[in-house]
Scaffold this motif. Structure first.
Motif, mmCIF file in Angstrom:
data_model
loop_
_atom_site.group_PDB
_atom_site.id
_atom_site.type_symbol
_atom_site.label_atom_id
_atom_site.label_comp_id
_atom_site.label_asym_id
_atom_site.label_seq_id
_atom_site.Cartn_x
_atom_site.Cartn_y
_atom_site.Cartn_z
ATOM 1 N N ALA A 34 0.895 -1.057 0.012
ATOM 2 C CA ALA A 34 -0.062 -0.132 0.069
ATOM 3 C C ALA A 34 0.957 1.377 -0.032
ATOM 4 O O ALA A 34 0.543 2.257 -0.791
ATOM 5 C CB ALA A 34 -0.900 -0.265 1.126
ATOM 6 N N ASN A 35 1.819 1.229 0.634
ATOM 7 C CA ASN A 35 3.167 2.560 0.718
ATOM 8 C C ASN A 35 3.498 2.555 -0.439
ATOM 9 O O ASN A 35 3.733 3.567 -1.096
ATOM 10 C CB ASN A 35 3.873 2.115 1.846
ATOM 11 C CG ASN A 35 3.423 2.421 3.370
ATOM 12 O OD1 ASN A 35 2.645 3.363 3.352
ATOM 13 N ND2 ASN A 35 3.851 1.499 4.235
ATOM 14 N N GLN A 95 0.950 4.211 -2.952
ATOM 15 C CA GLN A 95 0.486 5.440 -2.376
ATOM 16 C C GLN A 95 1.851 6.503 -2.756
ATOM 17 O O GLN A 95 1.528 7.565 -3.101
ATOM 18 C CB GLN A 95 0.535 5.773 -1.085
ATOM 19 C CG GLN A 95 -0.128 7.097 -0.455
ATOM 20 C CD GLN A 95 -0.396 7.349 0.948
ATOM 21 O OE1 GLN A 95 0.327 6.905 1.938
ATOM 22 N NE2 GLN A 95 -1.802 7.633 1.038
ATOM 23 N N SER A 96 3.071 6.010 -2.753
ATOM 24 C CA SER A 96 4.401 6.630 -2.907
ATOM 25 C C SER A 96 4.693 6.990 -4.227
ATOM 26 O O SER A 96 5.613 7.399 -4.769
ATOM 27 C CB SER A 96 5.462 6.476 -1.927
ATOM 28 O OG SER A 96 5.736 5.136 -2.175
ATOM 29 N N ILE A 119 -6.858 2.580 -1.936
ATOM 30 C CA ILE A 119 -5.925 3.491 -1.838
ATOM 31 C C ILE A 119 -5.456 3.934 -3.301
ATOM 32 O O ILE A 119 -4.699 4.971 -3.123
ATOM 33 C CB ILE A 119 -4.407 2.754 -1.118
ATOM 34 C CG1 ILE A 119 -4.903 2.508 0.107
ATOM 35 C CG2 ILE A 119 -3.323 3.474 -1.141
ATOM 36 C CD1 ILE A 119 -3.995 1.558 1.010
ATOM 37 N N ASP A 123 -5.322 5.686 -6.981
ATOM 38 C CA ASP A 123 -5.350 7.030 -7.344
ATOM 39 C C ASP A 123 -6.927 6.979 -7.882
ATOM 40 O O ASP A 123 -7.643 8.325 -7.736
ATOM 41 C CB ASP A 123 -4.480 7.704 -8.480
ATOM 42 C CG ASP A 123 -3.167 7.813 -8.007
ATOM 43 O OD1 ASP A 123 -2.900 8.931 -7.237
ATOM 44 O OD2 ASP A 123 -2.374 7.091 -7.806
ATOM 45 N N GLN A 127 -1.920 6.800 8.298
ATOM 46 C CA GLN A 127 -1.152 6.234 7.200
ATOM 47 C C GLN A 127 -1.532 6.882 5.887
ATOM 48 O O GLN A 127 -0.817 7.291 4.962
ATOM 49 C CB GLN A 127 -1.147 4.842 7.318
ATOM 50 C CG GLN A 127 -0.196 4.240 8.330
ATOM 51 C CD GLN A 127 -0.280 2.695 8.305
ATOM 52 O OE1 GLN A 127 -1.470 2.336 8.461
ATOM 53 N NE2 GLN A 127 0.711 2.085 8.371
ATOM 54 N N PHE A 128 -2.860 6.618 5.544
ATOM 55 C CA PHE A 128 -3.666 6.852 4.251
ATOM 56 C C PHE A 128 -4.622 7.817 4.346
ATOM 57 O O PHE A 128 -5.322 7.846 3.041
ATOM 58 C CB PHE A 128 -4.185 5.434 3.874
ATOM 59 C CG PHE A 128 -2.986 4.403 3.764
ATOM 60 C CD1 PHE A 128 -2.060 4.416 2.861
ATOM 61 C CD2 PHE A 128 -2.873 3.446 4.785
ATOM 62 C CE1 PHE A 128 -0.923 3.605 3.001
ATOM 63 C CE2 PHE A 128 -1.748 2.536 4.826
ATOM 64 C CZ PHE A 128 -1.068 2.614 3.858
ATOM 65 N N TRP A 141 -9.662 7.720 3.002
ATOM 66 C CA TRP A 141 -9.735 6.224 2.982
ATOM 67 C C TRP A 141 -10.355 5.550 4.024
ATOM 68 O O TRP A 141 -11.252 4.696 3.715
ATOM 69 C CB TRP A 141 -8.293 5.925 3.116
ATOM 70 C CG TRP A 141 -8.038 4.189 3.057
ATOM 71 C CD1 TRP A 141 -8.307 3.569 1.734
ATOM 72 C CD2 TRP A 141 -8.059 3.276 3.928
ATOM 73 N NE1 TRP A 141 -7.928 2.248 2.430
ATOM 74 C CE2 TRP A 141 -8.012 2.050 3.601
ATOM 75 C CE3 TRP A 141 -8.286 3.498 5.539
ATOM 76 C CZ2 TRP A 141 -8.083 1.049 4.384
ATOM 77 C CZ3 TRP A 141 -8.147 2.616 6.558
ATOM 78 C CH2 TRP A 141 -8.104 1.363 5.803
#
Length: 387
Positions: free
Chosen positions: A96-97, A100-101, A127, A129, A151-152, A156
């Motif tokens: 997930a990170n 997102q990044s 998560i 776009d 975190q998100f 979310w």
């Protein structure tokens, strides 16, 4: 003496030089305009997340995210049809990170029709776009929350809370704003669209429909006999599992691992009553080995697996007598209970079709098929002697 006029050639030379300069300038401007017009539309990578999200698929997904960024893709599209993830929560958070990044858009399309995103996978797709759900597909039942709003983001968490215990069909997902949609009230012919027709235009029924609506995807309008339509300029690159990874991913699915397990055990049991080692024993050993890999990936109940293995010993007691008796009944009860409770329903699911095939098939094989085969193999032929 003849006089030579050097002025004319000199003027001609200057004129030619100036003409060349102007020609170069205009050519450069034209080339610049052409380059701007024919700007490289690039490509968008599509990666399919199908079946349980296991270690094999997780590795391939992480590689797809990394490769899409390294190779300069315009974006990454995840085509999802998965009900659960069987990887540790820590690794799911890591994926997930990465999503997102990522320095490129990572979008999710739940499709084709009949697909779904549930469980931990559903939490993961929230998560992305942007999210698209095809007609006939669904998303929901995210279950226990893994990610946090810290975190998100709070957005979310709101989406996840909406889907915790609920499955939304494609039209409900659009109405609840999980799927971004600019409603079209009147079509190209001036006809007013119904609510269902408006939602259908937002559903992106095919992957192509979803692609052309992404900012990472460049297309142009062309005129056809049927009217204007969008023509894609950006190329699409499909990223799939290689042959070996696809085999391992298939083996780690609940019904395949179960069928390989019982097939392997049955063939090994048959080979035990045979003379020597034959093809049945080899195939049985391979099937059993593959099933152990699948079970190592999947969550299962140890006591249920012990019941299935015990049932083979119970069957064997009556098989050597060539008559189905009480041990066959004990074996069948153990096998049935082991089959029904092998997988915890909260984590993975197996439909009644493979379970019915396994239970009924094993009963017929052990109560009828195996005794006949063993009786025929060890039967003696009587030869009448003429007096």
């Amino acid at each position: 003496p003849m006089k030579v006029n050097f002025a004319a050639p000199k003027k001609l030379t200057i004129t030619l030089i100036l003409s060349g300069i102007f020609l170069l300038i205009f050519s450069g401007m034209a080339l610049s305009e052409e380059n701007e017009t024919n700007e490289d539309p690039g490509y968008v990578e599509v990666f399919e997340v199908s079946g349980l999200l296991d270690d094999v698929l997780a590795d391939a997904l992480e590689n797809a995210i990394h490769d899409a960024q390294r190779n300069g893709a315009n974006g990454l599209i995840l085509q999802v049809n998965s009900k659960q993830a069987v990887i540790p929560n820590a690794r799911l958070i890591e994926i997930a990170n990465q999503i997102q990044s990522a320095n490129i858009p990572v979008d999710v399309w739940v499709g084709p029709s009949g697909s779904t995103a549930q469980g931990k996978v559903a939490q993961l797709v929230l998560i992305a776009d942007s999210l698209g759900v095809s007609i006939g597909s669904s998303v929901g039942k995210t279950g226990q929350q893994i990610f946090t709003s810290e975190q998100f983001g709070f957005d979310w968490e709101q989406k996840n809370n909406l889907l915790t215990n609920t499955i939304l069909e494609w039209d409900q997902a659009i109405e609840s704003n999980l799927v971004e949609c600019d409603r079209v009230l009147i079509d190209e012919l001036g006809k007013s669209l119904t609510e269902k027709e408006q939602l259908a235009r937002c559903a992106n029924p095919t992957l192509g429909d979803f692609l052309v609506n992404r900012e990472s995807f460049i297309s142009e309008v062309i005129e056809t006999d049927g009217g204007p339509r969008l023509s894609p300029l950006t190329k699409t690159k499909i990223n799939r599992l290689n042959l070996i990874d696809q085999l391992m991913h298939t083996v780690a699915s609940p019904p395949v691992a179960y069928l390989l397990l019982i097939s392997g055990l049955a063939l090994i049991l048959f080979e035990f009553f045979s003379i020597g080692i034959g093809i049945a024993g080899v195939i049985g050993a391979i099937s059993f080995s593959l099933s152990t890999y699948g079970l190592a990936i999947l969550p299962f109940r140890t006591w249920a697996l012990v019941l299935i293995i015990f049932s083979m010993f119970a069957y064997a007691i009556d098989i050597q007598t060539v008559v189905p008796r009480v041990w066959t009944l004990i074996g069948q009860i153990s096998f049935t209970l082991g089959t029904i409770f092998l997988y915890p329903a909260a984590n993975v699911q197996m439909s009644w079709i493979p379970m019915s095939v396994g239970i009924i098939g094993m009963l017929v094989l052990m109560a009828r098929g195996m005794p006949i085969m063993i009786r025929g193999r060890f039967a003696t032929t009587e030869i009448e002697r003429k007096q």
